[in-house]
Design a protein around this motif. Sequence first.
Motif, PDB file in Angstrom:
ATOM      1  N   ALA A  54       0.873  -1.173   0.000  1.00  0.00           N
ATOM      2  CA  ALA A  54       0.000   0.000   0.000  1.00  0.00           C
ATOM      3  C   ALA A  54       0.907   1.219   0.000  1.00  0.00           C
ATOM      4  N   SER A  55       0.450   2.293  -0.607  1.00  0.00           N
ATOM      5  CA  SER A  55       1.283   3.490  -0.667  1.00  0.00           C
ATOM      6  C   SER A  55       1.388   4.140   0.710  1.00  0.00           C
ATOM      7  N   PHE A  56       2.504   4.829   0.931  1.00  0.00           N
ATOM      8  CA  PHE A  56       2.643   5.581   2.175  1.00  0.00           C
ATOM      9  C   PHE A  56       1.473   6.548   2.336  1.00  0.00           C
ATOM     10  N   ALA A  57       1.091   7.185   1.244  1.00  0.00           N
ATOM     11  CA  ALA A  57      -0.012   8.156   1.310  1.00  0.00           C
ATOM     12  C   ALA A  57      -1.283   7.495   1.829  1.00  0.00           C
ATOM     13  N   ASP A  58      -1.611   6.317   1.326  1.00  0.00           N
ATOM     14  CA  ASP A  58      -2.813   5.617   1.785  1.00  0.00           C
ATOM     15  C   ASP A  58      -2.684   5.159   3.238  1.00  0.00           C
ATOM     16  N   LEU A  59      -1.492   4.687   3.604  1.00  0.00           N
ATOM     17  CA  LEU A  59      -1.292   4.160   4.951  1.00  0.00           C
ATOM     18  C   LEU A  59      -1.377   5.246   6.023  1.00  0.00           C
ATOM     19  N   LYS A  60      -0.917   6.437   5.726  1.00  0.00           N
ATOM     20  CA  LYS A  60      -0.865   7.463   6.759  1.00  0.00           C
ATOM     21  C   LYS A  60      -1.964   8.518   6.659  1.00  0.00           C
TER      22      LYS A  60
END
Length: 181
Positions: A54-60
């Motif tokens: 999963a992308s960092f953007a989605d995760l955070k």
Amino acid sequence: MLIQFKRRFSMAHRLRFDQNSKCMTPHGHNEFVAVSLQARAGREVAWGGANYAASFADLKRQWHRFVDDSLDHAFQLGHDDPMLGYFQQHEPELLSRLLVIAGDPTTEAVATALYMKLNAILAAHLPDFECVRFEIEETPTNSVILTPADIAACPIRLGEWCHRADLSLNDLLPPSAWSAQ
């Protein structure tokens, strides 16, 4: 594989149970919260052509929204602090800026409450991932680090808000008063 990200926030608090503590006087800290996520055991997470689960953007995204929009510059108080009565009577518009937990809002207790909040956010938005390490750095020399075992062993209910995937910081306001994540 662990994926870690950090966020800085400012806060104020006061601790009332240690009568000899400097923390009896309201004061603030600039803190850092670092979370480490991994795919839940037994979950098949496809990496795909992008070479990540999963992308960092989605995760955070949801967690950082909570930290930035609710937690940053909040005043942390215990549920029986007389200052709550002041805010309820004289400045009710600030109730959404008060983080309220059972007992003193020590770094240990707040870290536990926030880890529970993160778990609620993950369950609602990223159920294939779990937090396996949660750290709050109160000062450059003092940190609290929690693991899932610490959360499982927590003997107290710090507040119902900790278990909702919304922007809530307390149970002074009804859940409908807080915007959903």
